[in-house]
Design an enzyme around this catalytic site. Sequence first.
Site, PDB file in Angstrom:
ATOM      1  N   ALA A 199      -0.887 -49.578 -19.782  1.00 23.18           N
ATOM      2  CA  ALA A 199      -1.312 -48.936 -21.034  1.00 23.18           C
ATOM      3  C   ALA A 199      -0.731 -47.526 -21.146  1.00 23.18           C
ATOM      4  CB  ALA A 199      -2.834 -48.867 -21.103  1.00 23.18           C
ATOM      5  N   PRO A 200      -0.305 -47.102 -22.349  1.00 19.16           N
ATOM      6  CA  PRO A 200      -0.427 -47.793 -23.634  1.00 19.16           C
ATOM      7  C   PRO A 200       0.687 -48.792 -23.949  1.00 19.16           C
ATOM      8  CG  PRO A 200       0.397 -45.574 -23.969  1.00 19.16           C
ATOM      9  CD  PRO A 200       0.135 -45.695 -22.497  1.00 19.16           C
ATOM     10  N   GLY A 201       1.726 -48.901 -23.115  1.00 23.90           N
ATOM     11  CA  GLY A 201       2.684 -49.981 -23.350  1.00 23.90           C
ATOM     12  C   GLY A 201       4.145 -49.561 -23.432  1.00 23.90           C
ATOM     13  N   GLY A 202       4.451 -48.304 -23.105  1.00 19.18           N
ATOM     14  CA  GLY A 202       5.841 -47.838 -23.190  1.00 19.18           C
ATOM     15  C   GLY A 202       6.785 -48.679 -22.343  1.00 19.18           C
ATOM     16  N   LYS A 203       6.436 -48.855 -21.057  1.00 15.50           N
ATOM     17  CA  LYS A 203       7.336 -49.599 -20.172  1.00 15.50           C
ATOM     18  C   LYS A 203       7.286 -51.098 -20.523  1.00 15.50           C
ATOM     19  CE  LYS A 203       7.625 -45.702 -17.855  1.00 15.50           C
ATOM     20  NZ  LYS A 203       6.492 -45.001 -18.454  1.00 15.50           N
TER      21      LYS A 203
ATOM     22  N   ARG B 249      -8.388 -49.002 -22.508  1.00 16.50           N
ATOM     23  CA  ARG B 249      -6.938 -48.779 -22.536  1.00 16.50           C
ATOM     24  C   ARG B 249      -6.198 -50.117 -22.657  1.00 16.50           C
ATOM     25  NH1 ARG B 249      -4.738 -43.986 -21.316  1.00 16.50           N
ATOM     26  NH2 ARG B 249      -2.963 -44.862 -20.205  1.00 16.50           N
TER      27      ARG B 249
ATOM     28  N   ASP C 166       3.978 -48.123 -12.733  1.00 16.66           N
ATOM     29  CA  ASP C 166       4.058 -46.781 -13.322  1.00 16.66           C
ATOM     30  C   ASP C 166       2.701 -46.150 -13.017  1.00 16.66           C
ATOM     31  OD1 ASP C 166       4.833 -44.625 -14.823  1.00 16.66           O
ATOM     32  OD2 ASP C 166       4.506 -45.584 -16.761  1.00 16.66           O
TER      33      ASP C 166
ATOM     34  N   CYS D  43       5.002 -39.621 -13.358  1.00 18.56           N
ATOM     35  CA  CYS D  43       5.468 -38.472 -14.149  1.00 18.56           C
ATOM     36  C   CYS D  43       4.967 -37.210 -13.460  1.00 18.56           C
ATOM     37  CB  CYS D  43       5.026 -38.567 -15.601  1.00 18.56           C
ATOM     38  SG  CYS D  43       3.282 -38.818 -15.810  1.00 18.56           S
TER      39      CYS D  43
HETATM   40  N1  SAM Z   1       3.122 -47.598 -18.059  1.00 13.13           N
HETATM   41  C1  SAM Z   1       2.426 -46.914 -19.122  1.00 13.13           C
HETATM   42  C2  SAM Z   1       3.368 -46.689 -20.272  1.00 13.13           C
HETATM   43  O1  SAM Z   1       4.591 -46.649 -20.065  1.00 13.13           O
HETATM   44  O2  SAM Z   1       2.901 -46.580 -21.420  1.00 13.13           O
HETATM   45  C3  SAM Z   1       1.779 -45.643 -18.631  1.00 13.13           C
HETATM   46  C4  SAM Z   1       0.881 -45.870 -17.470  1.00 13.13           C
HETATM   47  S1  SAM Z   1      -0.028 -44.483 -16.903  1.00 13.13           S
HETATM   48  C5  SAM Z   1       1.180 -43.543 -16.150  1.00 13.13           C
HETATM   49  C6  SAM Z   1      -0.937 -45.147 -15.589  1.00 13.13           C
HETATM   50  C7  SAM Z   1      -1.946 -46.208 -15.957  1.00 13.13           C
HETATM   51  O3  SAM Z   1      -2.615 -46.621 -14.753  1.00 13.13           O
HETATM   52  C8  SAM Z   1      -3.033 -45.751 -16.902  1.00 13.13           C
HETATM   53  O4  SAM Z   1      -3.071 -46.582 -18.033  1.00 13.13           O
HETATM   54  C9  SAM Z   1      -4.324 -45.872 -16.109  1.00 13.13           C
HETATM   55  O5  SAM Z   1      -5.411 -46.319 -16.862  1.00 13.13           O
HETATM   56  C10 SAM Z   1      -3.965 -46.896 -15.049  1.00 13.13           C
HETATM   57  N2  SAM Z   1      -4.791 -46.772 -13.820  1.00 13.13           N
HETATM   58  C11 SAM Z   1      -5.683 -45.805 -13.496  1.00 13.13           C
HETATM   59  N3  SAM Z   1      -6.249 -46.056 -12.301  1.00 13.13           N
HETATM   60  C12 SAM Z   1      -5.714 -47.204 -11.854  1.00 13.13           C
HETATM   61  C13 SAM Z   1      -5.899 -47.986 -10.680  1.00 13.13           C
HETATM   62  N4  SAM Z   1      -6.752 -47.618  -9.726  1.00 13.13           N
HETATM   63  N5  SAM Z   1      -5.196 -49.117 -10.563  1.00 13.13           N
HETATM   64  C14 SAM Z   1      -4.321 -49.488 -11.528  1.00 13.13           C
HETATM   65  N6  SAM Z   1      -4.084 -48.782 -12.644  1.00 13.13           N
HETATM   66  C15 SAM Z   1      -4.778 -47.662 -12.815  1.00 13.13           C
END
Ligand code: SAM
Length: 451
Positions: free
Chosen positions: A111-115, A138, A177, A230
């Site tokens: 989430a939100p879905g970029g990758k 999310r 990610d 990031c």
């Molecule tokens: N890949 C997404 C994009 O390109 O739009 C961005 C992802 S963001 C960097 C990391 C994501 O990991 C968040 O949506 C968050 O809710 C989720 N997250 C948080 N804790 C987590 C966990 N323990 N295990 C897996 N995912 C988790």
Amino acid sequence: MSSKIPKQLFNTFPKWVTIDNEAFAQSQLTDPVVSIRLNPSKRIHQFDQNENVPWCVDGKYLNERPSFTGDPLLHAGCYYVQEASSMFLDFALRHLVDFDKQLVAVDLCAAPGGKSTLIASLLNDESLLISNEVIQNRASVLNENMCKWGKLNTWVSNSDPKQFGELHHMVDLLVIDAPCSGSGLFRKIPDYLNDWTIENVNLCSQRQKRILHDSYNCLAKNGILVYMTCSFSEAENEQVVDEILQEFEVESCRLPVDEEWGIVETESEIKKGYGYRFYPHLLKGEGFFLACFRKKDGFVCEDFEPKVQDHKKYGSLLSFIDLNQKIILEQNGLLMAIHNAHNMILQKCLSKIKIIKKGVMLGKLIRNEVIPEHELAMYHQVIYPQRIELSTSQALAYLKKEDIVIESSVKGWHLVTYNKMPLGWIKNLGNRINNYYPNNYRILSKNILPY
Ligand code: SAM
């Protein structure tokens, strides 16, 4: 513009990478870069003259940040607003993965879905992307964005990484990610500065390693693992690379990066695994890190045996999609289409992960009529000749779910379009028009400016 970065941040950088700290700090005081990635399945031409993002085929820079919400084409899924550095995934995957093959890909923290929108566009129709987000609200946003992207080759799930660890050797591409301390986005999201501490960097590092350990088992032999953050901190990047190389039978993959792009190649301290760092003072993008690995042990599952389905039952009802190579699933009166090659994978996954979207939701079967779903309107290959083109003001009214006035004597369902791109459904009852835009997707802001 962002405020000043914490001094301690510099202590978390890898010591062996020399960067100009002053230039780096200055870059934090400038405006963030604005960029979008186009949907190759919903081609538009309004950005043809914009500067390309060098490491992403469909990436474009914008000179300023427009009112994206006021552009109906964003809601039609024709592009995704994405930070330029993170589009480097496009370059890495095109180099490492054979997209002519049938593949199973998992985007674990999606989430939100970029990758995920990027990966879905690289995969062929027979391949499958499971786009996962562990946090429920999310996951709904992810579902909305994947619905608008309009591909049949994507499912959305809402599961813990541990549950993916149970899909033994099923996955050819695992993209992580990871949630991180977010220092790379200070310029874009200044609020991240308030939560940044060294303690949190270390907590994030532990969580990143845990996510990797929990999910790693799903990767097949020769499968590719892509790890991204990031963050600028070594504990979340090169130290995680070392953990991966120490704990798993993988090799680190080097990428043929063009020197002119300004990307910094690093090697982790212990195992010398490659990583790619993005610094805002060296390129047009925010802070980002990516590393790739190929799994050397394990085995490969052959899960693509297609299921043959007799479509007679649906033949006349489902004229709005090409039923070739699809199977239709019925669940509580809802019809959805998935690729027939995905049936066996579905059977294996059902007991392990919570899938909230499979392929394309077509509609509700009520007596012998299908009430179309929004997802069907967004599907990039929807076949529906009864269409009405809207002006900008009509399109925005439609997206706000207001009543719209349309001159048409033809009763029944229509796809409304903007620049020929479907936005959703209306039904003409003769004396009035019903607006079927989903309540939860509607534009809420009252004073939205046209793009
Ligand atoms: N890949 C997404 C994009 O390109 O739009 C961005 C992802 S963001 C960097 C990391 C994501 O990991 C968040 O949506 C968050 O809710 C989720 N997250 C948080 N804790 C987590 C966990 N323990 N295990 C897996 N995912 C988790």
